[in-house]
Design a protein around this motif. Structure first.
Motif, PDB file in Angstrom:
ATOM      1  N   THR A  62      47.700  87.767 -17.641  1.00  0.00           N
ATOM      2  CA  THR A  62      46.426  87.062 -17.547  1.00  0.00           C
ATOM      3  C   THR A  62      46.019  86.987 -16.092  1.00  0.00           C
ATOM      4  N   GLN A  63      44.968  86.207 -15.815  1.00  0.00           N
ATOM      5  CA  GLN A  63      44.530  86.059 -14.433  1.00  0.00           C
ATOM      6  C   GLN A  63      45.472  85.158 -13.628  1.00  0.00           C
ATOM      7  N   GLN A  64      46.319  84.374 -14.313  1.00  0.00           N
ATOM      8  CA  GLN A  64      47.278  83.486 -13.640  1.00  0.00           C
ATOM      9  C   GLN A  64      48.668  84.147 -13.608  1.00  0.00           C
ATOM     10  N   TRP A  65      49.440  83.788 -12.596  1.00  0.00           N
ATOM     11  CA  TRP A  65      50.809  84.310 -12.519  1.00  0.00           C
ATOM     12  C   TRP A  65      51.638  83.702 -13.645  1.00  0.00           C
ATOM     13  N   GLN A  66      52.366  84.615 -14.356  1.00  0.00           N
ATOM     14  CA  GLN A  66      53.263  84.191 -15.416  1.00  0.00           C
ATOM     15  C   GLN A  66      54.686  84.611 -15.078  1.00  0.00           C
ATOM     16  N   THR A  67      55.632  83.796 -15.504  1.00  0.00           N
ATOM     17  CA  THR A  67      57.030  84.118 -15.269  1.00  0.00           C
ATOM     18  C   THR A  67      57.450  85.262 -16.171  1.00  0.00           C
ATOM     19  N   SER A  78      49.625  96.338 -13.931  1.00  0.00           N
ATOM     20  CA  SER A  78      49.794  94.899 -13.692  1.00  0.00           C
ATOM     21  C   SER A  78      50.418  94.660 -12.304  1.00  0.00           C
ATOM     22  N   ASN A  83      59.036  85.714  -6.730  1.00  0.00           N
ATOM     23  CA  ASN A  83      58.780  84.410  -6.111  1.00  0.00           C
ATOM     24  C   ASN A  83      60.032  83.989  -5.353  1.00  0.00           C
ATOM     25  N   GLU A  90      57.277  87.356 -11.408  1.00  0.00           N
ATOM     26  CA  GLU A  90      56.022  86.868 -11.987  1.00  0.00           C
ATOM     27  C   GLU A  90      55.057  88.038 -12.138  1.00  0.00           C
ATOM     28  N   GLN A  92      50.863  89.328 -13.155  1.00  0.00           N
ATOM     29  CA  GLN A  92      49.436  88.956 -13.171  1.00  0.00           C
ATOM     30  C   GLN A  92      48.612  90.217 -13.435  1.00  0.00           C
ATOM     31  N   THR A 102      38.009  90.237 -18.236  1.00  0.00           N
ATOM     32  CA  THR A 102      37.428  88.924 -17.970  1.00  0.00           C
ATOM     33  C   THR A 102      36.860  88.334 -19.247  1.00  0.00           C
TER      34      THR A 102
END
Length: 448
Positions: A62-67, A78, A83, A90, A92, A102
């Motif tokens: 997604t637009q947010q960082w994911q673990t 991607s 981190n 992570e 994104q 979007t």
């Protein structure tokens, strides 16, 4: 930046160096759908192409960082980073992905995420569609093989030299065959084909110009009854509503031939067809009507009327006389059109030479027509009543002195009055019987 103790600085740099080597070895792009791509922050990139795509879990960025959990794969393009604070990977959406994923794009284009299972099902369906298309192609080839190509059919038709004849060519061929034929059956067949063709006005006129009218008139003088009957039918069909053929027929002596046929023909069926031809020749043709009267036409019809016991010929004769009377009255009563004034005056002059009603009175038709009222057929009675009303101006005195006619009218009035009353009980008004009753009343008024 975090402050680490000095004793640990060599280990820290060693760790950074190892990460950089790993990034150089796995940071290149791959053709696999499951991969890790360079990110803009210079963090470590992992390549999972060695893992079986069917056995891994694919995370949807997604637009947010994911673990990114151990064993999970990411789509190509991607962004993946390490981190340093948490020590976890992570993921994104990359720049290219972000362009098409979007929320605005999803709303306008209706794009939805597709899971691996849905992708497998779609690929399987594509294979099935290809197999179905192959079967349809085979079936189409099978159907095509059963029929011959159009070009081949055209070539075969040309080899057969098939010609499409026009009506003129057909009539010319039929006349030649009629002239050369020796059997009655062949001539009957030819006459029936001509009868079908001459219903068209142009064909009838063309037949006359070819000399076909003479062949038909010769058929009226044939000794074979069937040839006489069919020839009269062809002649009547050609004359119907065709002034050019009517004039040509009178010039070729057709009317005299027809009158002779009426006077000498024995079978009823022949007389019916000859009478049909006479009626077609006289309709709307005052010159022919005048010729008919001057050559004893009414006398011939009178003998025919008296000899007919069944009433079929009587009804047709009375109808023909009524039509001739009505034609003259309509011409004299019609309003003048300035454009057609000259032709109208000419028609009036032509009909003025047809003294039909005077001839009817002289030849005794004022007493002959009422005999048709004795018939039990309502249609015959109607035709007789209409003719009697049309003849009333010249036959009134004859009607008044004819006691049999007066009694017959009284009886018919009572009979039809009862029939009309019965029809009114069941709700029928202005019926056929009511119209006959009106004719009877109108005739009685004329006689008084």
């Amino acid at each position: 930046m975090m402050l680490l103790p000095r004793a640990r600085e060599p280990s820290f740099f060693l760790l950074l160096l190892c990460c950089y080597c790993i990034a150089c070895g796995f940071g290149h792009k791959t053709n696999s759908a499951l991969t890790v791509v360079d990110n803009i922050e210079g963090s470590i990139n992992y390549d999972d192409t060695a893992v079986d795509e069917d056995d891994v879990e694919v995370i949807q960025p997604t637009q947010q960082w994911q673990t990114l959990k151990p064993g999970q794969a990411v789509p190509t393009g991607s962004h993946v980073r390490l981190n340093l604070q948490t020590g976890q990977r992570e993921v994104q959406l990359g720049e290219e992905q972000l362009k098409y994923w979007t929320q605005k794009h999803k709303k306008s284009e209706g794009i939805q995420s597709i899971s691996p299972d849905e992708m497998k099902h779609a690929m399987k369906k594509i294979k099935e569609d290809f197999k179905s298309a192959d079967k349809n192609t085979e079936a189409q080839d099978s159907v095509t093989s059963k029929y011959r190509p159009l070009d081949e059919l055209k070539r075969d038709m040309a080899q057969l030299d098939l010609l499409v004849e026009t009506d003129v060519q057909i009539m010319k061929r039929l006349l030649e065959q009629f002239n050369s034929s020796s059997t009655t059956e062949e001539r009957l067949s030819i006459l029936l084909e001509l009868e079908y063709l001459v219903h068209q006005v142009d064909n009838a006129q063309t037949l006359c110009s070819m000399g076909g009218l003479q062949f038909i008139l010769e058929g009226l003088n044939s000794t074979d009854i069937r040839i006489q009957e069919t020839s009269a039918l062809v002649l009547g069909s050609a004359l119907a509503s065709n002034p050019v053929v009517q004039v040509k027929a009178v010039e070729d002596g057709a009317l005299q031939t027809l009158l002779t046929g009426l006077a000498t023909a024995e079978p009823l069926r022949v007389k019916k067809k000859v009478l049909f031809a006479v009626a077609c020749l006289l309709r709307h043709f005052p010159y022919a009507q005048s010729y008919f009267l001057s050559h004893g036409g009414l006398q011939v019809l009178s003998e025919l009327f008296k000899a007919d016991a069944g009433g079929i010929l009587r009804t047709r004769i009375v109808t023909m006389l009524y039509d001739m009377i009505s034609e003259k009255e309509l011409i004299s009563q019609a309003g003048l059109d300035p454009v057609l004034e000259a032709s109208h005056n000419e028609r009036l002059q032509q009909y003025s030479k047809v003294s039909l009603q005077g001839e009817l009175l002289e030849k005794g038709w004022c007493t002959l027509v009422p005999q048709l009222l004795e018939s039990s057929e309502h249609d015959y009675r109607e035709k007789a009543l209409r003719a009697l009303l049309a003849m009333a101006p010249v036959c009134r005195d004859e009607y008044r002195s004819d006691g049999s006619l007066l009694d017959t009218l009284l009886q018919l009035r009572e009979q039809y009055d009862e029939m009309v009353q019965s029809e009114m009980i069941v709700g029928e008004e202005n019926s056929y019987f009511a119209q006959i009753l009106q004719l009877i009343c109108a005739l009685q008024v004329k006689i008084k």
